[in-house]
Scaffold this active site. Sequence first.
Site, PDB file in Angstrom:
ATOM      1  N   THR A  93      26.184  52.235  30.096  1.00 60.16           N
ATOM      2  CA  THR A  93      27.579  52.267  29.645  1.00 60.16           C
ATOM      3  C   THR A  93      28.497  52.940  30.650  1.00 60.16           C
ATOM      4  O   THR A  93      29.699  52.664  30.674  1.00 60.16           O
ATOM      5  CB  THR A  93      27.717  52.951  28.281  1.00 60.16           C
ATOM      6  OG1 THR A  93      27.449  54.348  28.388  1.00 60.16           O
ATOM      7  CG2 THR A  93      26.778  52.329  27.258  1.00 60.16           C
TER       8      THR A  93
ATOM      9  N   ASP B 226      38.735  59.231  28.396  1.00 64.33           N
ATOM     10  CA  ASP B 226      37.404  59.140  28.989  1.00 64.33           C
ATOM     11  C   ASP B 226      37.494  58.179  30.159  1.00 64.33           C
ATOM     12  O   ASP B 226      38.247  57.206  30.105  1.00 64.33           O
ATOM     13  CB  ASP B 226      36.387  58.631  27.959  1.00 64.33           C
ATOM     14  CG  ASP B 226      34.943  58.824  28.405  1.00 64.33           C
ATOM     15  OD1 ASP B 226      34.715  59.470  29.448  1.00 64.33           O
ATOM     16  OD2 ASP B 226      34.035  58.326  27.708  1.00 64.33           O
TER      17      ASP B 226
ATOM     18  N   MET C 162      33.451  51.559  27.912  1.00 66.35           N
ATOM     19  CA  MET C 162      33.483  51.061  26.535  1.00 66.35           C
ATOM     20  C   MET C 162      32.059  51.125  25.993  1.00 66.35           C
ATOM     21  O   MET C 162      31.396  50.112  25.760  1.00 66.35           O
ATOM     22  CB  MET C 162      34.008  49.633  26.503  1.00 66.35           C
ATOM     23  CG  MET C 162      35.479  49.497  26.800  1.00 66.35           C
ATOM     24  SD  MET C 162      36.534  50.083  25.431  1.00 66.35           S
ATOM     25  CE  MET C 162      37.042  51.672  26.084  1.00 66.35           C
ATOM     26  N   HIS C 163      31.562  52.357  25.805  1.00 69.12           N
ATOM     27  CA  HIS C 163      30.155  52.586  25.499  1.00 69.12           C
ATOM     28  C   HIS C 163      29.620  51.630  24.428  1.00 69.12           C
ATOM     29  O   HIS C 163      28.630  50.926  24.626  1.00 69.12           O
ATOM     30  CB  HIS C 163      29.947  54.030  25.035  1.00 69.12           C
ATOM     31  CG  HIS C 163      30.392  55.067  26.005  1.00 69.12           C
ATOM     32  ND1 HIS C 163      29.688  55.366  27.160  1.00 69.12           N
ATOM     33  CD2 HIS C 163      31.476  55.889  26.005  1.00 69.12           C
ATOM     34  CE1 HIS C 163      30.308  56.316  27.818  1.00 69.12           C
ATOM     35  NE2 HIS C 163      31.396  56.662  27.135  1.00 69.12           N
ATOM     36  N   ASP C 164      30.273  51.618  23.268  1.00 70.15           N
ATOM     37  CA  ASP C 164      29.722  50.915  22.114  1.00 70.15           C
ATOM     38  C   ASP C 164      29.774  49.398  22.256  1.00 70.15           C
ATOM     39  O   ASP C 164      28.967  48.683  21.647  1.00 70.15           O
ATOM     40  CB  ASP C 164      30.461  51.347  20.843  1.00 70.15           C
ATOM     41  CG  ASP C 164      30.317  52.833  20.586  1.00 70.15           C
ATOM     42  OD1 ASP C 164      29.275  53.394  20.949  1.00 70.15           O
ATOM     43  OD2 ASP C 164      31.254  53.442  20.025  1.00 70.15           O
TER      44      ASP C 164
END
Length: 313
Positions: free
Chosen positions: A190, A222, A230-232
């Site tokens: 990520t 972030d 956009m980790h998720d």
Amino acid sequence: MTTKIIMDTDPGIDDAAALTMAINDPSIDLKLVTAVAGNVTVDKTTANALKIIHFFGKDIPVAAGAEQPLIKPFEDAARIHGESGMPGYDFGNDYGQPIKKTAVEALHDAIMAEDEVTLVPTGSYTNIALLFSEYPEVKSHIKRIVAMGGSMSGGNMTSVAEFNVFTDPDAARIMYNSGIPIVMVGLDVTLKALLTKDTIEKLGQMNKTGEMLHALITHYNDGTDEGRPMHDVNTIFYLLHPEAFTTKKMWVDVQTEGPAIGATVGDVRAAYHDGKTNAEVCLDIDADYFNKWFLDEVSKMGSSSRSTDEKIE
């Protein structure tokens, strides 16, 4: 053929983007959304999930879940996502209510109604752990878990702990020891799949969905000069394009106390668990492909059901 999923989430800006992708991609059938305390408190994460679903005029049930981790004191990420969890866009006040069932009850009922379903947790895993503890019979109905969280290469809460696992390490340990196949989509990928400045700029010029995402992402505290993680969203990208990821099967242990609390430790040599594995860990990703896919997905999304939504600059 569609993939039936349930998202357990804590919106959060990147969770909102992940929900946007899951709601709109025709290859995904989103059955239920459950909210958990994480990026902000559970009342806010529940409201934020409802806002995104209402924005697209969809009828997907949302259930409120755990207000705090199993054992560890709750620590949110409002410093990253803002006090509301989704600042920057006015979704209005008429976005509906969660169903009366608790998240655990709703998860149980939705899972037992399906032959196979994929769980996609993008927040702390408290609801998942409570579900497995109270209703272990659901495990045989879950095809796999594709979870955002963890890291093999360093954390964002401590030098070793990623936020979702750090928030409730005891829940993470229960999930990883559940016997269900798990794909770990952690910081190893990520933090590589950053939305570039060019991608973010294009979003704002694309359509109403792009305007909404642009407004949220530009309020996201972030990222680096190179872009915003956009980790998720990477969980949805994995479901649709696993070929974009490099993975390795290994056993993952979770540290639940001491200075390394929240660390995910991979048995990379298969030396400590008789060669057994409990997770497929994502280690690398095609970041250019991720950016192209993100823009392509948003370009296909029409305007929301509401015509009065406005950006807050």
